[in-house]
Design an enzyme around this catalytic site. Structure first.
Site, PDB file in Angstrom:
ATOM      1  CB  VAL A 168      -0.929   0.014   1.238  1.00  0.00           C
ATOM      2  CG1 VAL A 168      -1.810   1.258   1.209  1.00  0.00           C
ATOM      3  CG2 VAL A 168      -1.796  -1.251   1.295  1.00  0.00           C
ATOM      4  CG  HIS A 213       1.511   1.485   5.899  1.00  0.00           C
ATOM      5  ND1 HIS A 213       1.599   1.700   4.541  1.00  0.00           N
ATOM      6  CD2 HIS A 213       1.868   0.189   6.099  1.00  0.00           C
ATOM      7  CE1 HIS A 213       1.986   0.597   3.942  1.00  0.00           C
ATOM      8  NE2 HIS A 213       2.165  -0.351   4.865  1.00  0.00           N
TER       9      HIS A 213
HETATM   10  P1  5GP Z   1       2.566  -3.163   3.535  1.00  0.00           P
HETATM   11  O1  5GP Z   1       2.711  -4.554   2.989  1.00  0.00           O
HETATM   12  O2  5GP Z   1       2.213  -2.175   2.442  1.00  0.00           O
HETATM   13  O3  5GP Z   1       3.705  -2.701   4.380  1.00  0.00           O
HETATM   14  O4  5GP Z   1       1.344  -3.226   4.540  1.00  0.00           O
HETATM   15  C1  5GP Z   1       0.013  -3.072   4.180  1.00  0.00           C
HETATM   16  C2  5GP Z   1      -0.812  -3.609   5.307  1.00  0.00           C
HETATM   17  O5  5GP Z   1      -2.126  -3.148   5.154  1.00  0.00           O
HETATM   18  C3  5GP Z   1      -0.876  -5.145   5.351  1.00  0.00           C
HETATM   19  O6  5GP Z   1      -0.365  -5.604   6.594  1.00  0.00           O
HETATM   20  C4  5GP Z   1      -2.367  -5.444   5.177  1.00  0.00           C
HETATM   21  O7  5GP Z   1      -2.790  -6.520   5.974  1.00  0.00           O
HETATM   22  C5  5GP Z   1      -3.017  -4.140   5.578  1.00  0.00           C
HETATM   23  N1  5GP Z   1      -4.277  -3.862   4.906  1.00  0.00           N
HETATM   24  C6  5GP Z   1      -4.507  -3.912   3.574  1.00  0.00           C
HETATM   25  N2  5GP Z   1      -5.793  -3.574   3.298  1.00  0.00           N
HETATM   26  C7  5GP Z   1      -6.362  -3.296   4.499  1.00  0.00           C
HETATM   27  C8  5GP Z   1      -7.684  -2.882   4.870  1.00  0.00           C
HETATM   28  O8  5GP Z   1      -8.581  -2.695   4.055  1.00  0.00           O
HETATM   29  N3  5GP Z   1      -7.917  -2.687   6.195  1.00  0.00           N
HETATM   30  C9  5GP Z   1      -6.934  -2.857   7.133  1.00  0.00           C
HETATM   31  N4  5GP Z   1      -7.273  -2.654   8.396  1.00  0.00           N
HETATM   32  N5  5GP Z   1      -5.679  -3.253   6.822  1.00  0.00           N
HETATM   33  C10 5GP Z   1      -5.403  -3.474   5.512  1.00  0.00           C
END
Ligand code: 5GP
Length: 113
Positions: A96, A100
């Site tokens: 994403v 974050h």
């Molecule tokens: P990344 O892989 O980009 O560091 O982390 C993205 C995080 O966002 C993942 O741990 C995934 O589980 C979380 N995530 C993705 N879509 C959603 C959503 O719609 N709601 C929530 N609460 N978390 C999400």
């Protein structure tokens, strides 16, 4: 610049989440797929920054606010100790592209990521 991501929809309220913490510029909510007993995402409301590199360069104060919110949440939801993970770039596992912090806490094992 973060594109139109799922986190923008969470900030706007289009996708409802449990807001575990909220300031003028930051919100925190549980990760949908928790990887630790406490797994909370802490994000800025602005869509301006795709990753932590951009955020650190563009608004270090906002990055510090994310860390401060994470610390408070770790005190509320665990024993106060915590791990903060920022995946920076697709090859590091970022999916994403709205910056974050993964706040991980509660029963973490030594040396685990
Ligand atoms: P990344 O892989 O980009 O560091 O982390 C993205 C995080 O966002 C993942 O741990 C995934 O589980 C979380 N995530 C993705 N879509 C959603 C959503 O719609 N709601 C929530 N609460 N978390 C999400």
């Amino acid at each position: 610049m973060a594109a139109d991501t799922v986190f923008a929809k969470i900030v706007s309220g289009e996708i409802p989440v449990e807001r575990l913490a909220e300031t003028e510029r930051v919100i925190a909510f549980p990760d949908i797929s928790p990887q630790a007993p406490v797994h909370i995402l802490v994000i800025p409301k602005t869509t301006e920054y795709a990753d932590v590199t951009e955020l650190a360069a563009g608004d270090p104060g906002l990055l510090a606010e994310i860390v401060a919110v994470a610390r408070r949440l770790a005190e509320q939801h665990a024993d106060g100790d915590f791990r903060l993970v920022f995946n920076n770039g697709a090859n590091a596992g970022q999916t994403v592209f709205h910056v974050h912090a993964h706040l991980l806490a509660g029963g973490l094992t030594e040396g685990s990521l």
